[in-house]
Design an enzyme around this catalytic site. Structure first.
Site, PDB file in Angstrom:
ATOM      1  N   ASP A 112       0.841  -1.196   0.000  1.00  0.00           N
ATOM      2  CA  ASP A 112       0.000   0.000   0.000  1.00  0.00           C
ATOM      3  C   ASP A 112       0.881   1.252   0.000  1.00  0.00           C
ATOM      4  O   ASP A 112       1.742   1.409   0.871  1.00  0.00           O
ATOM      5  CB  ASP A 112      -0.884  -0.021   1.250  1.00  0.00           C
ATOM      6  CG  ASP A 112      -1.974   1.036   1.232  1.00  0.00           C
ATOM      7  OD1 ASP A 112      -1.756   2.134   0.687  1.00  0.00           O
ATOM      8  OD2 ASP A 112      -3.053   0.773   1.789  1.00  0.00           O
ATOM      9  N   GLY A 135      -1.665  -4.366  -3.104  1.00  0.00           N
ATOM     10  CA  GLY A 135      -1.628  -2.954  -2.775  1.00  0.00           C
ATOM     11  C   GLY A 135      -2.781  -2.499  -1.900  1.00  0.00           C
ATOM     12  O   GLY A 135      -3.272  -3.240  -1.046  1.00  0.00           O
ATOM     13  N   HIS A 136      -3.215  -1.265  -2.149  1.00  0.00           N
ATOM     14  CA  HIS A 136      -4.205  -0.596  -1.309  1.00  0.00           C
ATOM     15  C   HIS A 136      -5.555  -1.301  -1.336  1.00  0.00           C
ATOM     16  O   HIS A 136      -6.127  -1.620  -0.298  1.00  0.00           O
ATOM     17  CB  HIS A 136      -4.333   0.854  -1.799  1.00  0.00           C
ATOM     18  CG  HIS A 136      -5.202   1.737  -0.976  1.00  0.00           C
ATOM     19  ND1 HIS A 136      -4.954   2.025   0.344  1.00  0.00           N
ATOM     20  CD2 HIS A 136      -6.338   2.430  -1.301  1.00  0.00           C
ATOM     21  CE1 HIS A 136      -5.874   2.859   0.808  1.00  0.00           C
ATOM     22  NE2 HIS A 136      -6.731   3.101  -0.167  1.00  0.00           N
ATOM     23  N   PHE A 137      -6.065  -1.559  -2.535  1.00  0.00           N
ATOM     24  CA  PHE A 137      -7.370  -2.205  -2.691  1.00  0.00           C
ATOM     25  C   PHE A 137      -7.193  -3.723  -2.717  1.00  0.00           C
ATOM     26  O   PHE A 137      -7.376  -4.379  -3.741  1.00  0.00           O
ATOM     27  CB  PHE A 137      -8.061  -1.704  -3.962  1.00  0.00           C
ATOM     28  CG  PHE A 137      -8.655  -0.330  -3.830  1.00  0.00           C
ATOM     29  CD1 PHE A 137      -9.882  -0.134  -3.211  1.00  0.00           C
ATOM     30  CD2 PHE A 137      -7.984   0.778  -4.322  1.00  0.00           C
ATOM     31  CE1 PHE A 137     -10.433   1.138  -3.079  1.00  0.00           C
ATOM     32  CE2 PHE A 137      -8.526   2.055  -4.202  1.00  0.00           C
ATOM     33  CZ  PHE A 137      -9.758   2.234  -3.572  1.00  0.00           C
TER      34      PHE A 137
END
Length: 284
Positions: A237, A263-265
């Site tokens: 992230d 990552g983030h999602f």
């Protein structure tokens, strides 16, 4: 497969759109999305858990299909978002529930925990930060706006609203970007392009400093109430780094922390793994 229903609740005159699935007799799980998304980010997770949980995923005020009143009629602060969602849980009968917090959903959900600690049965934090060390250097331009809310610093944050940035948020840190569906990010861009949405999002960028100011209170809640906590974290992230997940153990020694190579999602690539972790954690 358990069916998913799409509903709107009247929360003291404020229309909150939400997804719901699972038997109302099952343990309750509230799913809180982040920026720039909406409850649709849980579209893959909900069917994987609906056989054992009563799941509800509201769109935050100003996001998705929930009402987006003009800034003159509604104060777009995290306190205000939490206030609406707090009443929303009461309207739909969520008296005791576990909460899944991600990104903006973290300061929203943790405010609910501060207000009603007796209602929270467990916390699942997927890149939902509550510690200063969890904030990456990617927050630098937003911090600059906190320190000096000038028109120039506000205008600089518009880059976060661009479609190219949305795409980057979805794919950065993902080993194989072809595994990320374009559907979620395209829908997010549609919502961001609505008249007035840009200024609302810039207001929330500015108010995010109120969340950081509450970190000590969130941490005191963790130490005092020791809620069962699972941190399942996309380790790549660019905004909320792994040290933010590891910090939960400082205040809740029994916290379970798991990292995913994404990552983030994280739900875009690891919904199955996250669902398995939740089942194992909540023994469901």
């Amino acid at each position: 497969m358990m069916p998913v229903s799409y509903r709107t609740a009247d929360v003291d005159g404020f229309k909150v759109f939400y997804r719901a699935a699972g038997s109302v007799a099952s343990p309750k799980l509230l799913l809180l999305h982040g920026f720039p998304s909406a409850g649709h980010m849980f579209r893959d997770l909900i069917p994987l858990l609906a056989d054992r949980f009563h799941l509800v995923a509201p769109d935050l005020p100003g996001f998705g299909q929930s009402e987006m009143p003009p800034r003159e009629a509604f104060s777009y602060t995290f306190d205000a978002l939490a206030g609406v969602i707090d009443r929303f849980t009461e309207v739909i009968g969520f008296d005791r529930y576990a909460v899944y917090i991600f990104d903006y959903g973290a300061p929203t959900g943790l405010r609910l925990a501060l207000r009603h600690p007796e209602r929270i049965t467990a916390i699942i934090s997927q890149n939902g930060n509550a510690y200063e060390e969890g904030l990456s250097e990617g927050w630098t331009p937003i911090r600059a706006y906190w320190q000096d809310p000038s028109p120039a610093n506000r205008a600089a944050l518009r880059a976060f609203l661009a479609p190219a940035t949305t795409r980057w948020q979805y794919t950065h840190g993902v080993p194989d970007p072809t595994m990320v569906s374009p559907d979620g990010q395209t829908l997010d861009d549609f919502y961001l392009a609505r008249p007035g949405a840009d200024e609302i999002q810039l207001d929330l960028f500015g108010d995010y400093k109120s969340n950081v100011a509450l970190y000590p209170a969130f941490q005191d809640y963790f130490r005092t109430h020791r809620p069962p906590l699972l941190a399942v974290w996309g380790k790549n992230d660019p905004f909320f780094v792994p040290s933010g997940a590891e910090a939960f153990r400082r205040d809740i020694p029994s916290a379970v922390v798991r990292f995913l190579d994404t990552g983030h999602f994280a739900l875009e690539t690891h919904a199955g793994e996250i669902a398995d972790s939740i089942r194992d954690f909540l023994k469901a």
